[in-house]
Design a protein around this motif. Structure first.
Motif, PDB file in Angstrom:
ATOM      1  N   CYS A 127       0.706  -0.979   0.146  1.00 42.06           N
ATOM      2  CA  CYS A 127       0.377   0.068   0.211  1.00 42.06           C
ATOM      3  C   CYS A 127       1.440   1.195   0.347  1.00 42.06           C
ATOM      4  CB  CYS A 127      -1.094  -0.206   1.205  1.00 42.06           C
ATOM      5  SG  CYS A 127      -2.614  -1.120   1.569  1.00 42.06           S
ATOM      6  N   ARG A 128       1.641   1.328   0.976  1.00 39.16           N
ATOM      7  CA  ARG A 128       2.730   2.234   0.804  1.00 39.16           C
ATOM      8  C   ARG A 128       3.656   2.758  -0.158  1.00 39.16           C
ATOM      9  NH1 ARG A 128       2.351   4.685   6.015  1.00 39.16           N
ATOM     10  NH2 ARG A 128       1.695   2.844   7.577  1.00 39.16           N
ATOM     11  N   ALA A 129       4.076   1.614  -1.032  1.00 38.96           N
ATOM     12  CA  ALA A 129       4.878   1.837  -2.082  1.00 38.96           C
ATOM     13  C   ALA A 129       4.236   2.231  -3.314  1.00 38.96           C
ATOM     14  CB  ALA A 129       6.289   0.494  -1.848  1.00 38.96           C
ATOM     15  N   ALA A 130       3.290   1.504  -3.246  1.00 41.12           N
ATOM     16  CA  ALA A 130       2.029   1.691  -3.948  1.00 41.12           C
ATOM     17  C   ALA A 130       1.753   3.471  -4.344  1.00 41.12           C
ATOM     18  CB  ALA A 130       1.318   0.936  -4.159  1.00 41.12           C
ATOM     19  N   ALA A 131       1.717   3.910  -3.271  1.00 41.87           N
ATOM     20  CA  ALA A 131       1.287   5.599  -2.890  1.00 41.87           C
ATOM     21  C   ALA A 131       2.353   6.143  -3.014  1.00 41.87           C
ATOM     22  CB  ALA A 131       0.685   6.181  -1.491  1.00 41.87           C
ATOM     23  N   GLN A 132       3.137   5.438  -3.038  1.00 37.20           N
ATOM     24  CA  GLN A 132       4.822   6.810  -3.213  1.00 37.20           C
ATOM     25  C   GLN A 132       5.138   6.696  -4.464  1.00 37.20           C
ATOM     26  OE1 GLN A 132       7.316   5.445  -0.805  1.00 37.20           O
ATOM     27  NE2 GLN A 132       7.041   6.069   1.378  1.00 37.20           N
ATOM     28  N   LEU A 133       4.860   5.711  -5.319  1.00 31.47           N
ATOM     29  CA  LEU A 133       5.417   5.648  -6.753  1.00 31.47           C
ATOM     30  C   LEU A 133       3.859   5.669  -7.658  1.00 31.47           C
ATOM     31  CD1 LEU A 133       6.122   2.022  -6.872  1.00 31.47           C
ATOM     32  CD2 LEU A 133       7.561   4.053  -6.890  1.00 31.47           C
ATOM     33  N   GLY A 134       2.551   6.476  -6.733  1.00 30.37           N
ATOM     34  CA  GLY A 134       1.918   7.449  -8.087  1.00 30.37           C
ATOM     35  C   GLY A 134       0.767   6.987  -8.605  1.00 30.37           C
ATOM     36  N   PHE A 135       0.410   5.445  -7.898  1.00 28.87           N
ATOM     37  CA  PHE A 135      -0.756   4.684  -7.926  1.00 28.87           C
ATOM     38  C   PHE A 135      -1.675   4.819  -6.866  1.00 28.87           C
ATOM     39  CE2 PHE A 135       3.129   2.257  -9.044  1.00 28.87           C
ATOM     40  CZ  PHE A 135       2.479   2.054 -10.845  1.00 28.87           C
ATOM     41  N   LYS A 136      -2.698   4.467  -7.735  1.00 24.94           N
ATOM     42  CA  LYS A 136      -3.539   4.700  -6.269  1.00 24.94           C
ATOM     43  C   LYS A 136      -4.288   3.323  -5.619  1.00 24.94           C
ATOM     44  CE  LYS A 136      -5.541   8.726  -8.965  1.00 24.94           C
ATOM     45  NZ  LYS A 136      -7.064   9.187  -9.087  1.00 24.94           N
ATOM     46  N   PRO A 137      -3.350   2.848  -4.340  1.00 23.50           N
ATOM     47  CA  PRO A 137      -4.064   1.797  -3.463  1.00 23.50           C
ATOM     48  C   PRO A 137      -5.000   1.837  -2.839  1.00 23.50           C
ATOM     49  CG  PRO A 137      -2.578   2.994  -2.443  1.00 23.50           C
ATOM     50  CD  PRO A 137      -2.895   4.011  -3.552  1.00 23.50           C
ATOM     51  N   VAL A 138      -6.329   0.294  -3.218  1.00 23.32           N
ATOM     52  CA  VAL A 138      -7.425   0.703  -2.575  1.00 23.32           C
ATOM     53  C   VAL A 138      -7.185  -0.875  -1.438  1.00 23.32           C
ATOM     54  CG1 VAL A 138     -10.262  -0.431  -3.136  1.00 23.32           C
ATOM     55  CG2 VAL A 138      -8.557   1.668  -4.152  1.00 23.32           C
ATOM     56  N   LEU A 139      -6.507  -0.947  -0.262  1.00 15.53           N
ATOM     57  CA  LEU A 139      -6.530  -2.456   0.475  1.00 15.53           C
ATOM     58  C   LEU A 139      -8.131  -2.802   0.740  1.00 15.53           C
ATOM     59  CD1 LEU A 139      -5.575  -3.546   1.969  1.00 15.53           C
ATOM     60  CD2 LEU A 139      -5.489  -2.270   4.110  1.00 15.53           C
ATOM     61  N   VAL A 140      -8.598  -4.240   0.698  1.00 13.99           N
ATOM     62  CA  VAL A 140     -10.021  -4.738   0.040  1.00 13.99           C
ATOM     63  C   VAL A 140      -9.335  -5.209   1.676  1.00 13.99           C
ATOM     64  CG1 VAL A 140     -11.432  -6.765  -0.153  1.00 13.99           C
ATOM     65  CG2 VAL A 140      -9.614  -5.759  -1.954  1.00 13.99           C
ATOM     66  N   ALA A 141     -10.122  -4.526   2.855  1.00 14.74           N
ATOM     67  CA  ALA A 141     -10.097  -4.013   4.246  1.00 14.74           C
ATOM     68  C   ALA A 141     -10.808  -5.885   4.597  1.00 14.74           C
ATOM     69  CB  ALA A 141     -11.668  -4.066   4.328  1.00 14.74           C
ATOM     70  N   ASP A 142     -11.793  -7.027   4.548  1.00 12.74           N
ATOM     71  CA  ASP A 142     -11.640  -8.084   4.881  1.00 12.74           C
ATOM     72  C   ASP A 142     -10.985  -9.280   3.772  1.00 12.74           C
ATOM     73  OD1 ASP A 142     -13.202  -7.168   2.336  1.00 12.74           O
ATOM     74  OD2 ASP A 142     -15.480  -8.777   3.104  1.00 12.74           O
ATOM     75  N   GLY A 143     -10.100  -8.383   2.941  1.00 15.64           N
ATOM     76  CA  GLY A 143      -9.013  -9.181   1.770  1.00 15.64           C
ATOM     77  C   GLY A 143      -8.141  -9.041   2.382  1.00 15.64           C
ATOM     78  N   HIS A 144      -7.438  -9.492   3.261  1.00 15.73           N
ATOM     79  CA  HIS A 144      -5.888  -9.359   4.086  1.00 15.73           C
ATOM     80  C   HIS A 144      -6.059  -9.337   5.702  1.00 15.73           C
ATOM     81  CE1 HIS A 144      -5.638  -5.450   6.841  1.00 15.73           C
ATOM     82  NE2 HIS A 144      -6.633  -5.210   5.438  1.00 15.73           N
ATOM     83  N   SER A 145      -4.874 -10.553   5.722  1.00 16.74           N
ATOM     84  CA  SER A 145      -5.180 -11.471   7.266  1.00 16.74           C
ATOM     85  C   SER A 145      -3.178 -11.712   7.733  1.00 16.74           C
ATOM     86  CB  SER A 145      -5.816 -11.987   7.465  1.00 16.74           C
ATOM     87  OG  SER A 145      -5.902 -12.751   8.382  1.00 16.74           O
ATOM     88  N   CYS A 146      -3.375 -12.042   8.865  1.00 19.50           N
ATOM     89  CA  CYS A 146      -1.905 -12.522   9.088  1.00 19.50           C
ATOM     90  C   CYS A 146      -2.525 -13.157  10.418  1.00 19.50           C
ATOM     91  CB  CYS A 146      -1.573 -10.995   9.881  1.00 19.50           C
ATOM     92  SG  CYS A 146      -2.167  -9.827  11.074  1.00 19.50           S
ATOM     93  N   MET A 147      -1.216 -13.533  10.856  1.00 15.08           N
ATOM     94  CA  MET A 147      -1.021 -14.259  12.598  1.00 15.08           C
ATOM     95  C   MET A 147      -1.604 -13.116  13.601  1.00 15.08           C
ATOM     96  SD  MET A 147       0.147 -15.761   9.778  1.00 15.08           S
ATOM     97  CE  MET A 147       0.286 -16.802   8.742  1.00 15.08           C
ATOM     98  N   ASP A 148      -1.812 -14.156  15.510  1.00 15.80           N
ATOM     99  CA  ASP A 148      -1.833 -13.376  16.675  1.00 15.80           C
ATOM    100  C   ASP A 148      -0.343 -13.500  16.400  1.00 15.80           C
ATOM    101  OD1 ASP A 148      -4.120 -13.672  16.487  1.00 15.80           O
ATOM    102  OD2 ASP A 148      -3.979 -15.095  17.610  1.00 15.80           O
TER     103      ASP A 148
END
Length: 180
Positions: A127-148
């Motif tokens: 997300c951060r790199a895309a924004a810095q490179l001039g793209f418009k990031p759209v993060l899918v709120a329910d489309g990413h995850s991780c572990m505890d």
């Protein structure tokens, strides 16, 4: 909430690999995550938007070394027949050491829809790199995850990143509110 209409979009799937999906620690709400990512893949495909995947390549001898079983893109992703392009990376950023930026600019992509693993590392970096490179990031709120982690539950990490990235860095939207 009205659907977010995207302009010249592409879908970027980050590190949905066997080692992260089926490893010793499972991502938070793994089955729901995979269903959501597959829903977004289908939406992108139906709209004719490019579908791109990046996978993390670890050093020789690591569980995700190039060619190892854990390095492979998870079979649960419904990419078959979707003409998906794959980029291999060795850093947290999907852009560092890959030709992803060049490919996106050649394709004149504006909105980069981002899903995948792990929220606080490679998804955040994308997300951060895309924004810095001039793209418009759209993060899918329910489309990413991780572990505890030792400090925070995955659910808290995800909510924190959805809140923190929304606005100055990315537009954060539920998969049901995307319109490719």
């Amino acid at each position: 909430m009205p659907a977010l209409k995207l302009n010249r979009p592409a879908l970027l799937i980050v590190d949905v690999q066997v080692g992260l999906i089926h490893g010793p620690q499972q991502p938070y709400q793994r089955e729901r995550l995979l269903a959501t990512i597959n829903q977004v893949i289908a939406q992108a495909h139906e709209a004719g938007a490019p579908i791109l995947a990046v996978r993390h390549t670890g050093p020789a001898g690591s569980p995700i070394a190039q060619g190892s079983p854990f390095w492979q893109v998870a079979a649960e992703l419904q990419l078959e027949g979707r003409d998906a392009r794959l980029f291999d990376k060795q850093a947290s950023s999907a852009f560092q050491g890959t030709d992803l930026e060049h490919w996106l600019k050649e394709a004149q992509v504006e909105d980069l829809v981002i899903v995948g693993l792990k929220t606080q590392y490679c998804v955040d970096s994308a997300c951060r790199a895309a924004a810095q490179l001039g793209f418009k990031p759209v993060l899918v709120a329910d489309g990413h995850s991780c572990m505890d982690t030792e400090l925070l539950a995955a659910e808290v990490i995800i909510a924190h990143h959805n809140h923190t990235l929304h606005g100055p860095i990315a537009r954060v939207v539920e998969a049901a509110n995307l319109q490719f």
